[in-house]
Design a protein around this motif. Structure first.
Motif, PDB file in Angstrom:
ATOM      1  N   THR A  17       2.070   9.391  -5.905  1.00  0.00           N
ATOM      2  CA  THR A  17       2.701  10.678  -5.600  1.00  0.00           C
ATOM      3  C   THR A  17       3.759  11.023  -6.640  1.00  0.00           C
ATOM      4  N   LEU A  18       4.578  10.050  -6.993  1.00  0.00           N
ATOM      5  CA  LEU A  18       5.629  10.300  -7.990  1.00  0.00           C
ATOM      6  C   LEU A  18       5.033  10.652  -9.349  1.00  0.00           C
ATOM      7  N   ARG A  19       3.934  10.013  -9.725  1.00  0.00           N
ATOM      8  CA  ARG A  19       3.279  10.352 -10.992  1.00  0.00           C
ATOM      9  C   ARG A  19       2.747  11.777 -10.964  1.00  0.00           C
ATOM     10  N   GLN A  20       2.202  12.191  -9.826  1.00  0.00           N
ATOM     11  CA  GLN A  20       1.694  13.561  -9.706  1.00  0.00           C
ATOM     12  C   GLN A  20       2.839  14.564  -9.784  1.00  0.00           C
ATOM     13  N   VAL A  21       3.940  14.241  -9.103  1.00  0.00           N
ATOM     14  CA  VAL A  21       5.108  15.130  -9.141  1.00  0.00           C
ATOM     15  C   VAL A  21       5.659  15.202 -10.558  1.00  0.00           C
ATOM     16  N   LEU A  22       5.747  14.057 -11.228  1.00  0.00           N
ATOM     17  CA  LEU A  22       6.244  14.037 -12.603  1.00  0.00           C
ATOM     18  C   LEU A  22       5.349  14.861 -13.521  1.00  0.00           C
ATOM     19  N   ALA A  23       4.053  14.727 -13.391  1.00  0.00           N
ATOM     20  CA  ALA A  23       3.124  15.504 -14.225  1.00  0.00           C
ATOM     21  C   ALA A  23       3.311  17.001 -13.979  1.00  0.00           C
ATOM     22  N   ALA A  24       3.477  17.388 -12.718  1.00  0.00           N
ATOM     23  CA  ALA A  24       3.692  18.802 -12.393  1.00  0.00           C
ATOM     24  C   ALA A  24       5.006  19.292 -12.998  1.00  0.00           C
ATOM     25  N   LYS A  25       6.054  18.471 -12.902  1.00  0.00           N
ATOM     26  CA  LYS A  25       7.364  18.846 -13.470  1.00  0.00           C
ATOM     27  C   LYS A  25       7.265  18.971 -14.996  1.00  0.00           C
ATOM     28  N   GLU A  26       6.527  18.074 -15.632  1.00  0.00           N
ATOM     29  CA  GLU A  26       6.375  18.152 -17.085  1.00  0.00           C
ATOM     30  C   GLU A  26       5.629  19.410 -17.493  1.00  0.00           C
ATOM     31  N   ARG A  27       4.588  19.778 -16.733  1.00  0.00           N
ATOM     32  CA  ARG A  27       3.863  21.026 -17.028  1.00  0.00           C
ATOM     33  C   ARG A  27       4.792  22.231 -16.852  1.00  0.00           C
ATOM     34  N   ALA A  57       0.836  -1.203   0.000  1.00  0.00           N
ATOM     35  CA  ALA A  57       0.000   0.000   0.000  1.00  0.00           C
ATOM     36  C   ALA A  57       0.869   1.250   0.000  1.00  0.00           C
ATOM     37  N   LYS A  58       1.945   1.211   0.784  1.00  0.00           N
ATOM     38  CA  LYS A  58       2.852   2.360   0.865  1.00  0.00           C
ATOM     39  C   LYS A  58       3.524   2.599  -0.487  1.00  0.00           C
ATOM     40  N   VAL A  59       3.990   1.550  -1.135  1.00  0.00           N
ATOM     41  CA  VAL A  59       4.662   1.683  -2.439  1.00  0.00           C
ATOM     42  C   VAL A  59       3.687   2.205  -3.489  1.00  0.00           C
ATOM     43  N   GLU A  60       2.459   1.698  -3.485  1.00  0.00           N
ATOM     44  CA  GLU A  60       1.462   2.187  -4.439  1.00  0.00           C
ATOM     45  C   GLU A  60       1.163   3.658  -4.220  1.00  0.00           C
ATOM     46  N   GLU A  61       1.101   4.070  -2.965  1.00  0.00           N
ATOM     47  CA  GLU A  61       0.869   5.481  -2.645  1.00  0.00           C
ATOM     48  C   GLU A  61       2.044   6.328  -3.131  1.00  0.00           C
ATOM     49  N   GLU A  62       3.255   5.827  -2.967  1.00  0.00           N
ATOM     50  CA  GLU A  62       4.444   6.547  -3.444  1.00  0.00           C
ATOM     51  C   GLU A  62       4.424   6.667  -4.970  1.00  0.00           C
ATOM     52  N   ILE A  63       3.976   5.611  -5.647  1.00  0.00           N
ATOM     53  CA  ILE A  63       3.900   5.645  -7.109  1.00  0.00           C
ATOM     54  C   ILE A  63       2.923   6.724  -7.558  1.00  0.00           C
TER      55      ILE A  63
END
Length: 187
Positions: free
Chosen positions: A62-72, A54-60
């Motif tokens: 979060t990382l996808r959200q951070v990546l999307a923000a960085k790409e924008r 559950a923790k790893v899935e939550e981190e994934i």
């Protein structure tokens, strides 16, 4: 393999070996709770693994959200700098071409082609062909020049003939008609 597909647990025997096709598959924890545990795991170990999952899935997520923000943010910076996708493509192609030019295969091929070029240009057949084509080119050039001069001269003559006829008609046309008229009256 990109970092999104790697197992970041350094104690895992599979570190860095997860397949890319499995990185985007969410695990339904309700379904996982219903599936029987692997034999040999205690209930506490199973619970610990589920918590870690559950923790790893939550981190994934979060990382996808951070990546999307960085790409924008990256796209916004590129827009402000006037950089376009075409510019990026141009830079990529330029770098790729440079990489090709410094590659061993390209350098060996270029060297071999240089050797072949040297052999061909030094051969008697090449020299005779080059001389023949050069002479043919010179003769063709001379013939075209002569033909161009003749055409130009003829057009010039035709133009002057037309101008002279127009001048004659303008200046002497009325006079000649008057003379003809007088000749007819006298008879």
């Amino acid at each position: 393999m990109d970092s999104a597909g790697q197992d970041i647990n350094l104690n895992s025997p599979n570190k860095g070996l997860l397949s890319d096709s499995m990185t985007d598959v969410p695990v339904d924890t309700a379904l996982a709770a219903q599936t029987p545990a692997v034999e040999g795991l205690t209930e506490a170990e199973e619970e610990e693994l589920r918590a870690e999952l559950a923790k790893v899935e939550e981190e994934i997520v979060t990382l996808r959200q951070v990546l999307a923000a960085k790409e924008r943010h990256c796209a916004e910076l590129k827009r402000k700098l006037g950089l376009s996708a075409l510019e990026g493509l141009k830079q990529n192609l330029s770098k790729s071409w440079h990489d090709v030019q410094v590659s061993n295969a390209y350098m060996k091929t270029s060297e071999k082609l240089g050797e072949w070029n040297e052999k061909v240009t030094q051969s008697d057949l090449y020299k005779k062909t080059q001389e023949t084509l050069s002479q043919a080119g010179q003769k063709t050039s001379a013939a075209l020049s002569t033909m161009g001069s003749a055409i130009s001269r003829k057009l010039g003559d035709m133009r002057w003939d037309a101008i002279a006829a127009a001048l004659w008609d303008t200046c002497f046309g009325p006079l000649s008609r008057a003379v003809e008229f007088c000749d007819l009256q006298v008879v």
